[in-house]
Design a protein around this motif. Sequence first.
Motif, PDB file in Angstrom:
ATOM      1  N   PHE A   1       0.803  -1.224   0.000  1.00 27.36           N
ATOM      2  CA  PHE A   1       0.000   0.000   0.000  1.00 27.36           C
ATOM      3  C   PHE A   1       0.839   1.279   0.000  1.00 27.36           C
ATOM      4  N   ARG A   2       2.114   1.177   0.316  1.00 24.87           N
ATOM      5  CA  ARG A   2       3.013   2.331   0.276  1.00 24.87           C
ATOM      6  C   ARG A   2       4.184   1.987  -0.640  1.00 24.87           C
ATOM      7  N   ARG A   3       3.805   1.576  -1.840  1.00 27.85           N
ATOM      8  CA  ARG A   3       4.752   1.006  -2.787  1.00 27.85           C
ATOM      9  C   ARG A   3       5.881   1.973  -3.133  1.00 27.85           C
ATOM     10  N   ARG A   4       5.577   3.232  -3.335  1.00 32.44           N
ATOM     11  CA  ARG A   4       6.606   4.191  -3.724  1.00 32.44           C
ATOM     12  C   ARG A   4       7.740   4.216  -2.697  1.00 32.44           C
ATOM     13  N   ARG A   5       7.376   4.249  -1.437  1.00 32.55           N
ATOM     14  CA  ARG A   5       8.398   4.369  -0.388  1.00 32.55           C
ATOM     15  C   ARG A   5       9.175   3.062  -0.201  1.00 32.55           C
ATOM     16  N   TYR A   6       8.458   1.935  -0.156  1.00 32.88           N
ATOM     17  CA  TYR A   6       9.109   0.698   0.264  1.00 32.88           C
ATOM     18  C   TYR A   6       9.514  -0.231  -0.881  1.00 32.88           C
ATOM     19  N   VAL A   7       9.026   0.029  -2.098  1.00 33.45           N
ATOM     20  CA  VAL A   7       9.442  -0.773  -3.248  1.00 33.45           C
ATOM     21  C   VAL A   7      10.271   0.065  -4.220  1.00 33.45           C
ATOM     22  N   LEU A   8       9.754   1.208  -4.617  1.00 28.03           N
ATOM     23  CA  LEU A   8      10.500   2.034  -5.564  1.00 28.03           C
ATOM     24  C   LEU A   8      11.748   2.640  -4.923  1.00 28.03           C
ATOM     25  N   HIS A   9      11.577   3.160  -3.695  1.00 31.06           N
ATOM     26  CA  HIS A   9      12.717   3.783  -3.015  1.00 31.06           C
ATOM     27  C   HIS A   9      13.380   2.843  -2.001  1.00 31.06           C
ATOM     28  N   ARG A  10      12.786   1.670  -1.790  1.00 30.10           N
ATOM     29  CA  ARG A  10      13.368   0.631  -0.941  1.00 30.10           C
ATOM     30  C   ARG A  10      13.769   1.160   0.443  1.00 30.10           C
ATOM     31  N   ALA A  11      12.867   1.923   1.032  1.00 27.99           N
ATOM     32  CA  ALA A  11      13.135   2.523   2.340  1.00 27.99           C
ATOM     33  C   ALA A  11      13.345   1.439   3.400  1.00 27.99           C
ATOM     34  N   VAL A  12      14.183   1.729   4.361  1.00 30.16           N
ATOM     35  CA  VAL A  12      14.436   0.840   5.493  1.00 30.16           C
ATOM     36  C   VAL A  12      13.577   1.311   6.665  1.00 30.16           C
ATOM     37  N   PRO A  13      12.784   0.434   7.286  1.00 29.52           N
ATOM     38  CA  PRO A  13      11.935   0.839   8.415  1.00 29.52           C
ATOM     39  C   PRO A  13      12.771   1.000   9.684  1.00 29.52           C
ATOM     40  N   THR A  14      13.393   2.142   9.840  1.00 29.12           N
ATOM     41  CA  THR A  14      14.339   2.353  10.934  1.00 29.12           C
ATOM     42  C   THR A  14      13.667   2.365  12.308  1.00 29.12           C
ATOM     43  N   HIS A  15      12.341   2.445  12.360  1.00 31.13           N
ATOM     44  CA  HIS A  15      11.649   2.411  13.650  1.00 31.13           C
ATOM     45  C   HIS A  15      11.561   0.988  14.200  1.00 31.13           C
ATOM     46  N   LEU A  16      11.991  -0.004  13.418  1.00 34.82           N
ATOM     47  CA  LEU A  16      12.003  -1.386  13.884  1.00 34.82           C
ATOM     48  C   LEU A  16      13.417  -1.784  14.281  1.00 34.82           C
ATOM     49  N   THR A  17      13.521  -2.807  15.131  1.00 35.22           N
ATOM     50  CA  THR A  17      14.824  -3.337  15.496  1.00 35.22           C
ATOM     51  C   THR A  17      15.441  -4.054  14.291  1.00 35.22           C
ATOM     52  N   GLU A  18      16.683  -4.438  14.426  1.00 31.03           N
ATOM     53  CA  GLU A  18      17.350  -5.138  13.322  1.00 31.03           C
ATOM     54  C   GLU A  18      16.601  -6.416  12.965  1.00 31.03           C
ATOM     55  N   TYR A  19      16.167  -7.176  13.975  1.00 34.07           N
ATOM     56  CA  TYR A  19      15.445  -8.411  13.652  1.00 34.07           C
ATOM     57  C   TYR A  19      14.027  -8.112  13.158  1.00 34.07           C
ATOM     58  N   GLY A  20      13.412  -7.091  13.697  1.00 36.06           N
ATOM     59  CA  GLY A  20      12.106  -6.685  13.198  1.00 36.06           C
ATOM     60  C   GLY A  20      12.157  -6.330  11.720  1.00 36.06           C
TER      61      GLY A  20
END
Length: 314
Positions: A149-168
């Motif tokens: 649902f937030r394809r531009r951010r997480y697929v096109l720009h491949r953003a890293v979810p920094t609010h999660l831990t490394e394992y998260g």
Amino acid sequence: MTAIGRLRRAAFGIPSAQAVFSRPGFAPEAWQRFAPVARSLMEGYHASLEDPRLPALAARLDAVDPELQGFAYEGAGMGLAALDAVAPWKRRLPAFMAGPAARHAYPAYVGVGLAFARLRRGPEAQLARLDPLLGWVTADGYGFHEAFFRRRRYVLHRAVPTHLTEYGRRCFDQGVGRALWFSAGARVPLVARLVDGYAPERRADLWGGVGLAASYGGGADERSLRDLRDRAGPHGVRLARGAATAAWGRRQAGGSAPHTERACRVFCGLGGAEAAHAVEEARRDLPAVSVEPPYEIWRQRIEHALAAAAAPSP
């Protein structure tokens, strides 16, 4: 449907599953191949909004085609988690997971993760209230939602979810991999190209999600699955783990599916029953306290068991 059910459906319902698959970036084959999956998930989600009482809800979910019931339970997990966020004293989700959803725990927890994403709640903050092993699956569902649902951010720009831990973030990437499979319409070259666009250290978990989606959701014939295995290269063991986990999830629910059996043969070199048995055996005697989450120990054990099964005899 009761009056309050109509109100919940109007407030929280999703008008059109097909519209979701028609957004920019989605392959035309996505809706063609996965319309039954999307409709089943929406059926479960809307059923939970319209009447969340467990006997009525379970009857509607169990009326869905057995091969698609897991997706209906996923949708119901999403709906009940959202309702509990509004009225936490109801505690609908724990009763659902302990009751009707016990046979479909894995997909139901994926649905809970979808709800966390829609509510903008980090999945890791909720882990204490969830199953100590499968609770991490909510981070997978969270990642799927964000990539879908937030394809531009997480697929096109491949953003890293920094609010999660490394394992998260690793579990998040497994969900992203699943989203890539569905949004790409199971087009293997496109899926592989999308995965290769991410940083190398993220690809193992992305391939694990692709393997799980291809095995549980289907969409590919044997030739395409073999192509997918070849393109995964050294990450083939992640495809195998995804296939075995899909087979285990279906066996937990008392069924199987031809496309899951096919994926197990291609990715694991085993039948679905054998692959599922390896997953169940890997779950035995998991440590109650450890540095690594039990979910990761489980995943590693599955991979080791499948690698041993695939190794040639001396």
